[in-house]
Design a protein around this motif. Structure first.
Motif, PDB file in Angstrom:
ATOM      1  N   LYS A  43       0.838  -1.199   0.000  1.00 55.18           N
ATOM      2  CA  LYS A  43       0.000   0.000   0.000  1.00 55.18           C
ATOM      3  C   LYS A  43       0.872   1.248   0.000  1.00 55.18           C
ATOM      4  CE  LYS A  43      -3.622  -1.973   2.934  1.00 55.18           C
ATOM      5  NZ  LYS A  43      -4.374  -1.742   4.189  1.00 55.18           N
ATOM      6  N   PRO A  44       0.340   2.372  -0.510  1.00 55.62           N
ATOM      7  CA  PRO A  44       1.058   3.640  -0.375  1.00 55.62           C
ATOM      8  C   PRO A  44       1.193   3.998   1.105  1.00 55.62           C
ATOM      9  CG  PRO A  44      -0.833   3.863  -1.855  1.00 55.62           C
ATOM     10  CD  PRO A  44      -0.931   2.524  -1.222  1.00 55.62           C
ATOM     11  N   THR A  45       2.203   4.765   1.435  1.00 60.37           N
ATOM     12  CA  THR A  45       2.420   5.142   2.839  1.00 60.37           C
ATOM     13  C   THR A  45       1.281   5.989   3.392  1.00 60.37           C
ATOM     14  OG1 THR A  45       3.746   7.034   2.119  1.00 60.37           O
ATOM     15  CG2 THR A  45       4.933   5.010   2.681  1.00 60.37           C
ATOM     16  N   SER A  46       0.536   6.667   2.530  1.00 59.20           N
ATOM     17  CA  SER A  46      -0.573   7.502   2.987  1.00 59.20           C
ATOM     18  C   SER A  46      -1.889   6.734   3.117  1.00 59.20           C
ATOM     19  CB  SER A  46      -0.755   8.700   2.043  1.00 59.20           C
ATOM     20  OG  SER A  46      -0.952   8.244   0.722  1.00 59.20           O
ATOM     21  N   ALA A  47      -1.872   5.443   2.822  1.00 57.84           N
ATOM     22  CA  ALA A  47      -3.091   4.638   2.960  1.00 57.84           C
ATOM     23  C   ALA A  47      -3.448   4.504   4.438  1.00 57.84           C
ATOM     24  CB  ALA A  47      -2.889   3.265   2.345  1.00 57.84           C
ATOM     25  N   LYS A  48      -4.733   4.458   4.693  1.00 57.38           N
ATOM     26  CA  LYS A  48      -5.214   4.243   6.055  1.00 57.38           C
ATOM     27  C   LYS A  48      -5.056   2.762   6.396  1.00 57.38           C
ATOM     28  CE  LYS A  48      -8.670   7.858   5.480  1.00 57.38           C
ATOM     29  NZ  LYS A  48     -10.095   8.126   5.335  1.00 57.38           N
ATOM     30  N   SER A  49      -4.912   2.470   7.657  1.00 59.32           N
ATOM     31  CA  SER A  49      -4.780   1.061   8.067  1.00 59.32           C
ATOM     32  C   SER A  49      -6.038   0.267   7.711  1.00 59.32           C
ATOM     33  CB  SER A  49      -4.482   0.957   9.559  1.00 59.32           C
ATOM     34  OG  SER A  49      -5.526   1.528  10.312  1.00 59.32           O
ATOM     35  N   SER A  50      -7.165   0.942   7.613  1.00 65.38           N
ATOM     36  CA  SER A  50      -8.424   0.276   7.280  1.00 65.38           C
ATOM     37  C   SER A  50      -8.617   0.075   5.774  1.00 65.38           C
ATOM     38  CB  SER A  50      -9.602   1.077   7.842  1.00 65.38           C
ATOM     39  OG  SER A  50      -9.622   2.389   7.285  1.00 65.38           O
ATOM     40  N   ASP A  51      -7.746   0.674   4.948  1.00 67.02           N
ATOM     41  CA  ASP A  51      -7.863   0.518   3.492  1.00 67.02           C
ATOM     42  C   ASP A  51      -7.516  -0.910   3.103  1.00 67.02           C
ATOM     43  OD1 ASP A  51      -8.585   3.149   3.079  1.00 67.02           O
ATOM     44  OD2 ASP A  51      -6.558   3.815   2.544  1.00 67.02           O
ATOM     45  N   LYS A  52      -8.434  -1.547   2.422  1.00 69.18           N
ATOM     46  CA  LYS A  52      -8.228  -2.918   1.974  1.00 69.18           C
ATOM     47  C   LYS A  52      -7.563  -2.907   0.597  1.00 69.18           C
ATOM     48  CE  LYS A  52     -10.555  -7.250   1.098  1.00 69.18           C
ATOM     49  NZ  LYS A  52     -11.796  -7.982   0.982  1.00 69.18           N
ATOM     50  N   LEU A  53      -6.711  -3.874   0.356  1.00 71.58           N
ATOM     51  CA  LEU A  53      -6.075  -4.043  -0.940  1.00 71.58           C
ATOM     52  C   LEU A  53      -6.809  -5.165  -1.665  1.00 71.58           C
ATOM     53  CD1 LEU A  53      -3.739  -3.217  -2.794  1.00 71.58           C
ATOM     54  CD2 LEU A  53      -2.304  -4.853  -1.593  1.00 71.58           C
ATOM     55  N   TYR A  54      -7.558  -4.805  -2.702  1.00 67.38           N
ATOM     56  CA  TYR A  54      -8.389  -5.759  -3.430  1.00 67.38           C
ATOM     57  C   TYR A  54      -7.616  -6.394  -4.580  1.00 67.38           C
ATOM     58  CZ  TYR A  54     -12.277  -3.481  -1.035  1.00 67.38           C
ATOM     59  OH  TYR A  54     -13.125  -2.974  -0.087  1.00 67.38           O
ATOM     60  N   ASN A  55      -7.954  -7.642  -4.889  1.00 66.70           N
ATOM     61  CA  ASN A  55      -7.375  -8.301  -6.053  1.00 66.70           C
ATOM     62  C   ASN A  55      -7.963  -7.705  -7.319  1.00 66.70           C
ATOM     63  OD1 ASN A  55      -5.792 -10.134  -4.592  1.00 66.70           O
ATOM     64  ND2 ASN A  55      -7.529 -11.507  -4.344  1.00 66.70           N
ATOM     65  N   TRP A  56      -7.131  -7.517  -8.332  1.00 66.41           N
ATOM     66  CA  TRP A  56      -7.587  -6.958  -9.600  1.00 66.41           C
ATOM     67  C   TRP A  56      -8.135  -8.087 -10.469  1.00 66.41           C
ATOM     68  CZ3 TRP A  56      -4.201  -3.779 -13.524  1.00 66.41           C
ATOM     69  CH2 TRP A  56      -5.023  -3.326 -14.545  1.00 66.41           C
ATOM     70  N   THR A  57      -9.451  -8.193 -10.458  1.00 66.93           N
ATOM     71  CA  THR A  57     -10.160  -9.079 -11.374  1.00 66.93           C
ATOM     72  C   THR A  57     -11.269  -8.245 -11.989  1.00 66.93           C
ATOM     73  OG1 THR A  57     -11.791  -9.841  -9.742  1.00 66.93           O
ATOM     74  CG2 THR A  57      -9.727 -11.101  -9.908  1.00 66.93           C
ATOM     75  N   TRP A  58     -11.735  -8.636 -13.150  1.00 67.93           N
ATOM     76  CA  TRP A  58     -12.812  -7.867 -13.786  1.00 67.93           C
ATOM     77  C   TRP A  58     -14.073  -7.868 -12.932  1.00 67.93           C
ATOM     78  CZ3 TRP A  58     -11.340  -4.304 -16.748  1.00 67.93           C
ATOM     79  CH2 TRP A  58     -10.254  -4.465 -17.595  1.00 67.93           C
ATOM     80  N   PRO A  59     -14.469  -9.007 -12.337  1.00 66.53           N
ATOM     81  CA  PRO A  59     -15.653  -8.961 -11.460  1.00 66.53           C
ATOM     82  C   PRO A  59     -15.453  -8.026 -10.258  1.00 66.53           C
ATOM     83  CG  PRO A  59     -15.200 -11.227 -12.104  1.00 66.53           C
ATOM     84  CD  PRO A  59     -14.027 -10.400 -12.566  1.00 66.53           C
ATOM     85  N   ASN A  60     -14.264  -8.082  -9.626  1.00 68.07           N
ATOM     86  CA  ASN A  60     -13.992  -7.173  -8.504  1.00 68.07           C
ATOM     87  C   ASN A  60     -14.057  -5.722  -8.947  1.00 68.07           C
ATOM     88  OD1 ASN A  60     -13.662  -8.936  -6.412  1.00 68.07           O
ATOM     89  ND2 ASN A  60     -11.451  -8.791  -6.316  1.00 68.07           N
ATOM     90  N   LEU A  61     -13.443  -5.415 -10.085  1.00 68.13           N
ATOM     91  CA  LEU A  61     -13.421  -4.036 -10.573  1.00 68.13           C
ATOM     92  C   LEU A  61     -14.842  -3.524 -10.779  1.00 68.13           C
ATOM     93  CD1 LEU A  61     -11.569  -1.724 -11.366  1.00 68.13           C
ATOM     94  CD2 LEU A  61     -11.497  -2.652 -13.672  1.00 68.13           C
ATOM     95  N   LYS A  62     -15.698  -4.332 -11.362  1.00 67.99           N
ATOM     96  CA  LYS A  62     -17.091  -3.932 -11.583  1.00 67.99           C
ATOM     97  C   LYS A  62     -17.798  -3.643 -10.258  1.00 67.99           C
ATOM     98  CE  LYS A  62     -21.337  -5.452 -13.812  1.00 67.99           C
ATOM     99  NZ  LYS A  62     -21.994  -6.493 -14.591  1.00 67.99           N
ATOM    100  N   ILE A  63     -17.596  -4.501  -9.280  1.00 65.31           N
ATOM    101  CA  ILE A  63     -18.225  -4.325  -7.964  1.00 65.31           C
ATOM    102  C   ILE A  63     -17.686  -3.069  -7.286  1.00 65.31           C
ATOM    103  CG2 ILE A  63     -18.350  -5.282  -5.625  1.00 65.31           C
ATOM    104  CD1 ILE A  63     -18.364  -8.090  -7.019  1.00 65.31           C
ATOM    105  N   LEU A  64     -16.357  -2.874  -7.309  1.00 68.52           N
ATOM    106  CA  LEU A  64     -15.734  -1.757  -6.627  1.00 68.52           C
ATOM    107  C   LEU A  64     -16.123  -0.409  -7.243  1.00 68.52           C
ATOM    108  CD1 LEU A  64     -12.248  -3.417  -6.171  1.00 68.52           C
ATOM    109  CD2 LEU A  64     -13.851  -2.829  -4.335  1.00 68.52           C
ATOM    110  N   ILE A  65     -16.154  -0.345  -8.563  1.00 72.28           N
ATOM    111  CA  ILE A  65     -16.565   0.900  -9.221  1.00 72.28           C
ATOM    112  C   ILE A  65     -18.025   1.200  -8.913  1.00 72.28           C
ATOM    113  CG2 ILE A  65     -17.018   1.960 -11.477  1.00 72.28           C
ATOM    114  CD1 ILE A  65     -14.372   0.743 -12.421  1.00 72.28           C
ATOM    115  N   GLY A  66     -18.821   0.145  -8.743  1.00 72.69           N
ATOM    116  CA  GLY A  66     -20.229   0.322  -8.399  1.00 72.69           C
ATOM    117  C   GLY A  66     -20.463   0.687  -6.943  1.00 72.69           C
ATOM    118  N   GLY A  67     -19.391   0.785  -6.145  1.00 71.45           N
ATOM    119  CA  GLY A  67     -19.531   1.203  -4.754  1.00 71.45           C
ATOM    120  C   GLY A  67     -19.485   0.063  -3.746  1.00 71.45           C
ATOM    121  N   GLY A  68     -19.301  -1.159  -4.194  1.00 71.76           N
ATOM    122  CA  GLY A  68     -19.276  -2.303  -3.290  1.00 71.76           C
ATOM    123  C   GLY A  68     -17.946  -2.460  -2.588  1.00 71.76           C
ATOM    124  N   ARG A  69     -17.727  -1.645  -1.570  1.00 73.37           N
ATOM    125  CA  ARG A  69     -16.494  -1.749  -0.782  1.00 73.37           C
ATOM    126  C   ARG A  69     -16.737  -1.268   0.626  1.00 73.37           C
ATOM    127  NH1 ARG A  69     -16.176   1.747  -4.735  1.00 73.37           N
ATOM    128  NH2 ARG A  69     -15.975   3.935  -4.317  1.00 73.37           N
TER     129      ARG A  69
END
Length: 69
Positions: A43-69
């Protein structure tokens, strides 16, 4: 929404940390994506400890862009 792509050396990337800080200051939605499924991504040094690092998959990307996080 801002997408932060994270790689092996993102924790050393001052520009990425600065861009994430600007995103946070402007209260923009963002999420962190692991750019390499077969490597340890950091993670970048400015990331919050609560920031999750998601796997880059097309289904994940669709969910994340849609607000599912």
């Amino acid at each position: 929404v801002v997408i932060i792509l994270c790689g092996e050396y993102t924790h050393n990337a001052s520009g990425v940390a600065a861009e994430l800080m600007i995103t946070q200051e402007k209260n923009k939605d963002y999420f962190l994506l692991a750019a390499h499924p077969d490597k340890t991504c950091t993670k970048p040094t400015s990331a919050k400890s609560s920031d999750k690092l998601y796997n880059w998959t097309w289904p994940n990307l669709k969910i994340l862009i849609g607000g599912g996080r």
